[in-house]
Every structure is written in C-alpha cells, then in structure tokens.
Write an enzyme that holds these catalytic residues in place. Structure first.
Site, short mmCIF file in Angstrom:
data_model
loop_
_atom_site.label_atom_id
_atom_site.label_comp_id
_atom_site.label_asym_id
_atom_site.label_seq_id
_atom_site.Cartn_x
_atom_site.Cartn_y
_atom_site.Cartn_z
CB CYS A 114 71.16 -75.60 66.87
SG CYS A 114 70.55 -73.85 67.81
CG HIS A 223 72.41 -77.37 71.31
ND1 HIS A 223 73.42 -77.50 70.47
CD2 HIS A 223 71.65 -76.29 71.22
CE1 HIS A 223 73.31 -76.21 69.80
NE2 HIS A 223 72.08 -75.77 70.23
CD GLU A 225 75.43 -80.34 70.54
OE1 GLU A 225 75.54 -79.09 70.51
OE2 GLU A 225 74.48 -80.96 70.70
#
Length: 263
Positions: A114, A223, A225
């Site tokens: 991002c 994302h 994560e």
C-alpha cells in the site's frame, strides 16, 4: 497496568490445527520500516513472526539496516500523504540504504505494501505511480487477486493463476503508467498481482502489484499482512469457504521470502 512489549515478547496465539513454521526460518531477519504516519508496521511484523521469521523494527531516520535479510515497507499514510503519497518518505535516510541494497549484487528482497508500494514508485525502485482512486473515495474491502508471477522472492509459494483473497484499504490506490511501461511490465512478466472480480480503483490493466526486473522488489496495493491469522483475517479465501475472518491467503507471501532466503 498496560505493558509495552517488544516484537519478540509479543505472544502469538497458537493455531493447533496447522503445523508450526520451520525452525530454520527463524534465522531470517526481516526489517519492517516505520515512517511518521505508518499504521501497519506492527501487523507486518506479526506476519513475519507467524510465517516463522524474525521481525526487526527499523526507524526511518536511521541509516543502519541492522543486517536484515529482507525489508518490508508497510502501509499507512507516511507524512500524512502530503504532496503525493510516499513522496516525502522516499527521502528518508533509511530509504537510501534500502535503495542501495535492493539494487546491489545481493539484491535485497523488498516488499512495499500500500503506502510502501507508493514509496517504491516514488523512489523509482518500481515504475509508474499511484493516484487517487477512480471513485475519489477511501476503499476498505476483501479483494480477490490473481497471482500472475510466482517466481519472485515474495510469491514463490503460490502457483501462477492462483486466486487469493486479502483485505484492501486505500485512497490513492489507482496504479498508472504510460503505455510503454505497461507494455514492458506485461511482456516481461512483471505484473505480479492482478485484480479479479472487479477493478476496485481503476488501476491500469487491473494491476494490483508489480515487480522489478530482478524480482526481488515487489509492490502491491492490498494488504496480505491482514490475512495471516485465523480469526483476524479476510472473510473469504481463494481456496474456498472459510469461517468469518479466517482467510489467511496472505501468509505465504511472508513464508515465500523466508524460504527463498534459506535455500
């Protein structure tokens, strides 16, 4: 009383239904950079830990990479996204060290997520640029992606053509580049992730993530994560139905680089 814990002291919730990570991966040190305005550095560090590696906190104003084996530039709004997203962070002292290491013979693996992707384009480690979403609105949703290149340091655990689902949250997520650059990315198999089931932000060629020519530097807008831990992940998965928040399709991005570096 609240207690501040280091990344090494933060307990991990055990998932007894899955095998534990390979103990050999613990020797891989993955640095996670924090800029002013970074939001997802702790999430990225936890993803590295869950994958089995050792997460190392890196501060933007330092000039020492602390002997890390790979680097993650996490999401957020570095410097409030003033000027352009990532434009100021690109000049942080640590970025000079990262740029040198990524372009050296050692080819340090670097992942920009991002805002980190935006920093990579601003530093010219990756081509193109990021502009406001087509709808001019902040987006937050689970997003399906297709793996277009499974040969990079960050995608080796996937198969080309595989679909994964990870959360997406951005305001400046529209990837743009001139036609020559787009043609080069496509011809050289440097589009790593592509949006499927709809383009959320108007990115050219439905591009969600790209790599440099050597494949050690990868940037993506969604994302991964946030899709690494059952109960705290996405509501969907590319492998089929999952329980609410149990999608963990993003974990193999972090395992990929650990395994690449232990080969």
């Amino acid at each position: 009383m609240a207690q501040n814990l280091t990344a090494e002291q933060t307990p991990l919730i055990a998932d007894l239904s899955r095998p534990g990570p390979d103990a050999a991966l613990q020797d891989v040190r993955v640095g996670v950079v924090t800029f002013p305005g970074t939001l997802d550095d702790r999430d990225a560090m936890r993803a590295v830990q869950l994958a089995g590696g050792t997460a190392v906190a890196l501060w933007y104003a330092d000039e020492d990479l602390q002997n890390v084996d790979a680097v993650i530039l996490p999401g957020g709004f570095s410097y409030g996204d003033y000027l352009r997203a990532g434009a100021i962070a690109r000049f942080a002292p640590l970025m000079d060290k990262i740029l040198d290491a990524a372009t050296s013979d050692a080819a340090l693996p670097v992942l920009g997520i991002c805002n980190g992707f935006q920093v990579l384009t601003e530093s010219h480690l990756l081509p193109g640029s990021m502009i406001k979403n087509e709808q001019l609105k902040f987006l937050c949703r689970d997003q399906a992606l297709r793996i277009e290149n499974a040969d990079t340091a960050w995608t080796a655990r996937y198969e080309r053509g595989q679909t994964i689902v990870v959360p997406l949250k951005n305001q400046d997520g529209q990837y743009v580049a001139d036609q020559r650059t787009l043609d080069e990315l496509e011809a050289e198999n440097r589009v790593v992730f592509r949006y499927v089931d709809g383009n959320p932000n108007g990115s050219r060629n439905d591009i969600a993530g790209i790599a440099n020519a050597r494949g050690n530097v990868v940037g993506l807008m969604p994302h991964p994560e946030h899709a690494v831990e059952p109960g705290f992940g996405a509501d969907f998965s590319g492998t089929g139905a999952v329980d609410m928040r149990h999608g963990t399709d993003g974990l193999d991005i972090f395992v990929s680089v650990l395994e690449r570096l232990t080969r």
